[in-house]
Design a protein around this motif. Sequence first.
Motif, mmCIF file in Angstrom:
data_model
loop_
_atom_site.group_PDB
_atom_site.id
_atom_site.type_symbol
_atom_site.label_atom_id
_atom_site.label_comp_id
_atom_site.label_asym_id
_atom_site.label_seq_id
_atom_site.Cartn_x
_atom_site.Cartn_y
_atom_site.Cartn_z
ATOM 1 N N UNK A 210 -0.710 1.104 3.775
ATOM 2 C CA UNK A 210 -0.667 2.564 3.740
ATOM 3 C C UNK A 210 0.376 3.033 4.738
ATOM 4 N N UNK A 211 1.140 4.021 4.336
ATOM 5 C CA UNK A 211 2.044 4.665 5.283
ATOM 6 C C UNK A 211 1.841 6.157 5.212
ATOM 7 N N UNK A 212 2.200 6.808 6.275
ATOM 8 C CA UNK A 212 2.299 8.255 6.243
ATOM 9 C C UNK A 212 3.559 8.649 6.977
ATOM 10 N N UNK A 213 3.869 9.935 6.969
ATOM 11 C CA UNK A 213 5.247 10.365 7.187
ATOM 12 C C UNK A 213 5.583 10.735 8.626
ATOM 13 N N UNK A 214 4.691 10.404 9.560
ATOM 14 C CA UNK A 214 5.017 10.514 10.984
ATOM 15 C C UNK A 214 3.961 9.758 11.778
ATOM 16 N N UNK A 215 4.319 9.210 12.924
ATOM 17 C CA UNK A 215 3.327 8.506 13.751
ATOM 18 C C UNK A 215 2.174 9.401 14.191
ATOM 19 N N UNK A 216 2.473 10.639 14.574
ATOM 20 C CA UNK A 216 1.393 11.521 15.030
ATOM 21 C C UNK A 216 0.425 11.859 13.907
ATOM 22 N N UNK A 217 0.949 12.067 12.693
ATOM 23 C CA UNK A 217 0.063 12.366 11.559
ATOM 24 C C UNK A 217 -0.820 11.171 11.247
ATOM 25 N N UNK A 218 -0.298 9.963 11.412
ATOM 26 C CA UNK A 218 -1.120 8.770 11.195
ATOM 27 C C UNK A 218 -2.332 8.785 12.116
ATOM 28 N N UNK A 219 -2.137 9.187 13.366
ATOM 29 C CA UNK A 219 -3.253 9.271 14.306
ATOM 30 C C UNK A 219 -4.192 10.421 13.940
ATOM 31 N N UNK A 220 -3.618 11.553 13.544
ATOM 32 C CA UNK A 220 -4.433 12.718 13.205
ATOM 33 C C UNK A 220 -5.333 12.458 12.004
ATOM 34 N N UNK A 221 -4.860 11.659 11.042
ATOM 35 C CA UNK A 221 -5.637 11.412 9.826
ATOM 36 C C UNK A 221 -6.971 10.741 10.110
ATOM 37 N N UNK A 222 -7.099 10.103 11.250
ATOM 38 C CA UNK A 222 -8.342 9.414 11.585
ATOM 39 C C UNK A 222 -9.343 10.325 12.291
ATOM 40 N N UNK A 223 -9.057 11.626 12.338
ATOM 41 C CA UNK A 223 -9.949 12.590 12.974
ATOM 42 C C UNK A 223 -10.531 13.535 11.930
ATOM 43 N N UNK A 224 -11.760 14.012 12.144
ATOM 44 C CA UNK A 224 -12.365 14.949 11.193
ATOM 45 C C UNK A 224 -11.535 16.221 11.006
ATOM 46 N N UNK A 225 -10.843 16.654 12.040
ATOM 47 C CA UNK A 225 -10.072 17.898 11.949
ATOM 48 C C UNK A 225 -8.959 17.815 10.916
ATOM 49 N N UNK A 226 -8.325 16.649 10.807
ATOM 50 C CA UNK A 226 -7.163 16.515 9.929
ATOM 51 C C UNK A 226 -7.384 15.582 8.737
#
Length: 474
Positions: A210-226
């Motif tokens: 799996x990839x996503x389009x920025x390192x910070x978004x990759x971290x955010x995806x693992x939180x309920x908020x994002x």
Amino acid sequence: MQVLSVASECAPLVKTGGLADVTGALPGALKGAGVRMRTLLPGYAAVMPALQDPVAVEHFDDLFGGPATLFEAHAKGLDLLVIDAPHLYGRPGNPYSGPDGRDWPDNPERFAALSWVGAHVAAHGAGGWRPQVLHGHDWQAGFMTEYLRGFGAGDVRTVLTIHNIAFTGATDRTRIDALRLDPWRFHPEGYEFYGAVSALKAGLMGADALTTVSPSYAEELMTPEFGMGLDGVMRRRQGALTGILNGIDDAMWNPATDPAIIRYDDPADKRHAKAALQTELGLPQAAGPLCVIVSRMTHQKGLDLVLETLPELLGQGGQLAVLGSGDPGLEEAFRQAARDPNVAVRIGYDEAFSHRLIAGGDAILVPSRFEPCGLTQMYGLRYGTVPVVALTGGLADTVIPASPAALAQGVATGIQFAPVTAGALRSALARLGTLYRDPDTWSRLQRNAMAQPVGWSRSAQAYADLYATLTHRG
């Protein structure tokens, strides 16, 4: 290395947003890394006439409700496979909705067909060509892993890129048979998502990487908020997830060669582009910065915060120019704001005008509540149009905030603010005004922005390395 990219849109052939820019730029960027990428696209009405020397390589008697032909072709420098299926794609409107703005009710089947053909090509080849890696984008390609499982092609590696996790491709479970899915896979380890069928969930659970389009978004995806209800899945698949920052086509977006603008390669010469933009929009000369926005008008993009803080921007002698469309309420609110002589608004989208807007602006506003990567702030950097961005996702990864330390070290490229509130944006706009009124500091900020690397070279190599690792592992 042979890779098939499966996407619902691809610039410059068909575009509704940043996904198309990425899928259009990535094949060319990968050539230097030894990757040949073909792109599988639906044969929309805008796509079929653009094809050069199309050759039929496959026919399907029944592709989710009707016959279809798969063409190998070239267009706009891209190597393509295109699904000519008029019953699915030969319609007016954009890829996802009709002229009335409503989503097509059979979108689940339309993009299941895209995934199914992608998996078919990966398993059986097309025209003598077969990829080693199947790379899908967003929910529209999510079912490819389910279909590939059914075809039994275990030698093909799979990658799914999440451009925006907010769109899950969810539909009712009664469609399982119509979508050609294995009903025994309707469970939390498969494509079940809170009692519904989700194409994105299928891809997240099934893809090798799996990839996503920025390192910070990759971290955010693992939180309920994002994580949009998928944060548990993302935490589970954390080991397979990589954040690879998007780039932009820095040949197309180049202020020194851009045919749509008054060209410049020095920030001092931006004033000519600004004057031309003010004349085009009927804006007077002003003492403060001309801020620009190029955006979809949605809650995600935080444009309501711009409306709330507009009096402060105008009060310091600033101006605002907007290009966008979307939520009818936001469109009307911006139309009302344009009654002020220092505000100009165009509802809709115009590619050439977006270039003139970014070239002529002093600053570009991107106050998104969440932003997987974002491209407009990178266009701003390239054109010396200082980004004012929320501290989230790719915005955090691409803009170096103008703190006293960063200014002293000569590395600042823009302004960040947090939290994503009107109060924080108000403070950021005040900071913008202060920097703008200091000509030497402002010039350094613009030069830093224009020197920031925003192209695809590093990111393309990261994708090439990922493909190589997957195929070696396989």
